[in-house]
Design a protein around this motif. Sequence first.
Motif, mmCIF file in Angstrom:
data_model
loop_
_atom_site.group_PDB
_atom_site.id
_atom_site.type_symbol
_atom_site.label_atom_id
_atom_site.label_comp_id
_atom_site.label_asym_id
_atom_site.label_seq_id
_atom_site.Cartn_x
_atom_site.Cartn_y
_atom_site.Cartn_z
ATOM 1 N N GLU A 49 0.814 -1.217 0.000
ATOM 2 C CA GLU A 49 0.000 0.000 0.000
ATOM 3 C C GLU A 49 0.852 1.273 0.000
ATOM 4 O O GLU A 49 0.435 2.286 -0.547
ATOM 5 C CB GLU A 49 -0.934 0.019 1.219
ATOM 6 N N ASP A 50 2.044 1.240 0.611
ATOM 7 C CA ASP A 50 2.845 2.466 0.693
ATOM 8 C C ASP A 50 3.655 2.738 -0.577
ATOM 9 O O ASP A 50 4.254 3.795 -0.711
ATOM 10 C CB ASP A 50 3.749 2.448 1.934
ATOM 11 N N GLN A 51 3.658 1.809 -1.533
ATOM 12 C CA GLN A 51 4.334 2.053 -2.801
ATOM 13 C C GLN A 51 3.391 2.788 -3.742
ATOM 14 O O GLN A 51 2.171 2.713 -3.613
ATOM 15 C CB GLN A 51 4.778 0.727 -3.436
ATOM 16 N N GLN A 52 3.977 3.532 -4.693
ATOM 17 C CA GLN A 52 3.184 4.362 -5.599
ATOM 18 C C GLN A 52 3.145 3.765 -7.009
ATOM 19 O O GLN A 52 4.099 3.150 -7.459
ATOM 20 C CB GLN A 52 3.755 5.777 -5.646
ATOM 21 N N LEU A 53 2.051 4.021 -7.688
ATOM 22 C CA LEU A 53 1.851 3.545 -9.051
ATOM 23 C C LEU A 53 2.186 4.612 -10.095
ATOM 24 O O LEU A 53 2.042 4.370 -11.293
ATOM 25 C CB LEU A 53 0.387 3.119 -9.238
ATOM 26 N N ASP A 54 2.624 5.792 -9.666
ATOM 27 C CA ASP A 54 2.793 6.942 -10.560
ATOM 28 C C ASP A 54 3.676 6.650 -11.767
ATOM 29 O O ASP A 54 3.317 6.995 -12.897
ATOM 30 C CB ASP A 54 3.363 8.147 -9.791
ATOM 31 N N LEU A 55 4.850 6.045 -11.559
ATOM 32 C CA LEU A 55 5.771 5.803 -12.673
ATOM 33 C C LEU A 55 5.170 4.826 -13.691
ATOM 34 O O LEU A 55 5.254 5.047 -14.898
ATOM 35 C CB LEU A 55 7.115 5.272 -12.165
ATOM 36 N N GLN A 56 4.567 3.752 -13.196
ATOM 37 C CA GLN A 56 3.948 2.789 -14.113
ATOM 38 C C GLN A 56 2.780 3.438 -14.856
ATOM 39 O O GLN A 56 2.624 3.264 -16.065
ATOM 40 C CB GLN A 56 3.436 1.568 -13.342
ATOM 41 N N ARG A 57 1.961 4.185 -14.116
ATOM 42 C CA ARG A 57 0.799 4.843 -14.714
ATOM 43 C C ARG A 57 1.235 5.769 -15.843
ATOM 44 O O ARG A 57 0.663 5.767 -16.937
ATOM 45 C CB ARG A 57 0.057 5.624 -13.632
ATOM 46 N N ALA A 58 2.293 6.571 -15.592
ATOM 47 C CA ALA A 58 2.788 7.518 -16.603
ATOM 48 C C ALA A 58 3.325 6.774 -17.830
ATOM 49 O O ALA A 58 3.050 7.166 -18.971
ATOM 50 C CB ALA A 58 3.874 8.408 -16.002
ATOM 51 N N ALA A 59 4.085 5.698 -17.620
ATOM 52 C CA ALA A 59 4.648 4.936 -18.741
ATOM 53 C C ALA A 59 3.545 4.296 -19.578
ATOM 54 O O ALA A 59 3.604 4.302 -20.813
ATOM 55 C CB ALA A 59 5.611 3.867 -18.217
ATOM 56 N N LEU A 60 2.526 3.773 -18.935
ATOM 57 C CA LEU A 60 1.422 3.125 -19.656
ATOM 58 C C LEU A 60 0.596 4.154 -20.432
ATOM 59 O O LEU A 60 0.173 3.890 -21.557
ATOM 60 C CB LEU A 60 0.539 2.332 -18.684
ATOM 61 N N THR A 61 0.425 5.322 -19.849
ATOM 62 C CA THR A 61 -0.315 6.381 -20.542
ATOM 63 C C THR A 61 0.472 6.856 -21.761
ATOM 64 O O THR A 61 -0.095 7.031 -22.849
ATOM 65 C CB THR A 61 -0.596 7.553 -19.581
ATOM 66 N N ARG A 62 1.791 7.024 -21.602
ATOM 67 C CA ARG A 62 2.649 7.414 -22.741
ATOM 68 C C ARG A 62 2.606 6.369 -23.850
ATOM 69 O O ARG A 62 2.718 6.689 -25.022
ATOM 70 C CB ARG A 62 4.096 7.612 -22.276
ATOM 71 N N ALA A 63 2.456 5.097 -23.473
ATOM 72 C CA ALA A 63 2.419 4.015 -24.460
ATOM 73 C C ALA A 63 1.083 3.970 -25.205
ATOM 74 O O ALA A 63 0.934 3.205 -26.149
ATOM 75 C CB ALA A 63 2.679 2.677 -23.772
ATOM 76 N N GLY A 64 0.125 4.772 -24.768
ATOM 77 C CA GLY A 64 -1.154 4.855 -25.481
ATOM 78 C C GLY A 64 -2.282 4.031 -24.887
ATOM 79 O O GLY A 64 -3.304 3.821 -25.556
#
Length: 191
Positions: free
Chosen positions: A11-26
């Motif tokens: 729970e204390d880890q963040q999804l921000d980096l994965q979320r940004a990479a997946l959004t950039r990938a379309g």
Amino acid sequence: MLLGYARVSTEDQQLDLQRAALTRAGCQRLYEEKRSGAKRARPELERMLDHLRAGDVVVVSRLDRLARSTRDLLDIAERLRESDAGLRSLQEPWADTTSPAGRMVLTVFAGIAEFERALIHERTHSGRLAAQARGVRFGRPVKLSSDQVALAQRLIGEGQTVREVANMLKVHRSTLYRAIAPADTTSDMSG
């Protein structure tokens, strides 16, 4: 449609980096969860897999976000294949089942996993045979000792019924029949 799957283990880890990479990938839709990959129950992964349509591609930042073992990855890849969907990893370009090379790599992984399962089975079988040769007994524990079986045979030979002897030894009649059958197949075991 490109579907993104992002996962962190706690729970204390963040999804921000994965979320940004997946959004950039379309990716048009993201499925996210904070759960250990070792846990089989991952609700967002299941929801995503249940909503797949032919032509969809599941995109992950890295394969270890999707699966923790080769077996798990192959199981998920098989579900994707059954839905006519693909898999693509941003960090591992070879893991792209929308390309012939990616499908070939996954096929090689599947072959290796099958080979590994066969080796495990072979070693387990050999180990069981060796243990049996050393006198190790597999299966349920024996309910009746050899002294109890001898007593049962003597009592039945003296005229008691199998039911009476089984009740006295506190076992089911079928247990007693199995115990005495190899040694006494000729006497009348009614009762």
